[in-house]
Design a protein around this motif. Sequence first.
Motif, mmCIF file in Angstrom:
data_model
loop_
_atom_site.group_PDB
_atom_site.id
_atom_site.type_symbol
_atom_site.label_atom_id
_atom_site.label_comp_id
_atom_site.label_asym_id
_atom_site.label_seq_id
_atom_site.Cartn_x
_atom_site.Cartn_y
_atom_site.Cartn_z
ATOM 1 N N ALA A 37 15.796 20.842 19.531
ATOM 2 C CA ALA A 37 16.824 20.969 20.563
ATOM 3 C C ALA A 37 16.187 20.988 21.955
ATOM 4 O O ALA A 37 16.684 20.330 22.870
ATOM 5 C CB ALA A 37 17.638 22.240 20.329
ATOM 6 N N ALA A 61 26.553 21.826 18.862
ATOM 7 C CA ALA A 61 25.202 22.115 18.375
ATOM 8 C C ALA A 61 24.981 23.619 18.288
ATOM 9 O O ALA A 61 25.278 24.346 19.242
ATOM 10 C CB ALA A 61 24.161 21.498 19.302
ATOM 11 N N CYS A 72 18.018 18.772 10.305
ATOM 12 C CA CYS A 72 19.239 19.401 10.810
ATOM 13 C C CYS A 72 20.178 19.593 9.625
ATOM 14 O O CYS A 72 19.945 19.062 8.541
ATOM 15 C CB CYS A 72 19.885 18.560 11.912
ATOM 16 S SG CYS A 72 20.264 16.882 11.427
ATOM 17 N N ILE A 107 20.384 12.789 17.380
ATOM 18 C CA ILE A 107 21.234 13.736 18.087
ATOM 19 C C ILE A 107 20.976 13.592 19.570
ATOM 20 O O ILE A 107 19.843 13.731 20.018
ATOM 21 C CB ILE A 107 20.971 15.181 17.624
ATOM 22 C CG1 ILE A 107 21.204 15.313 16.122
ATOM 23 C CG2 ILE A 107 21.863 16.157 18.398
ATOM 24 C CD1 ILE A 107 20.781 16.630 15.538
#
Length: 113
Positions: A37, A61, A72, A107
């Motif tokens: 992230a 998220a 993930c 992502i």
Amino acid sequence: MTGRVLHHYNACAMTDKTEGINRIDKGSFIEMNTQDAKAAGVHNGDIVTVSSRRGSIQTRAYVSDKTRKGECWMPFHYVEGGANWLTIDSLDSISSTPEYKVCAVRIDKPCCM
């Protein structure tokens, strides 16, 4: 990886109509590793676009160390963020069971949010 959350059954056909469950469940999400992230500029609670070869969806998220770096996790229950729409469409050669558990995704944090 895809999976289930404790309080929902399959595609939420009945469980998302229960007020008590809806108070504790905020809808579709993807869990991301903290390091992944950070590299993507994604913060806990951000709306992200999750894409695979089959399509893309937007979801919230959740950033934590529950998943390993490079992995993930996303539940498949939600119509607005159906993880199985992103998974590959290959079938097991013996049982013809769809291979819904794993696929490669990207992502991204949408640029205009």
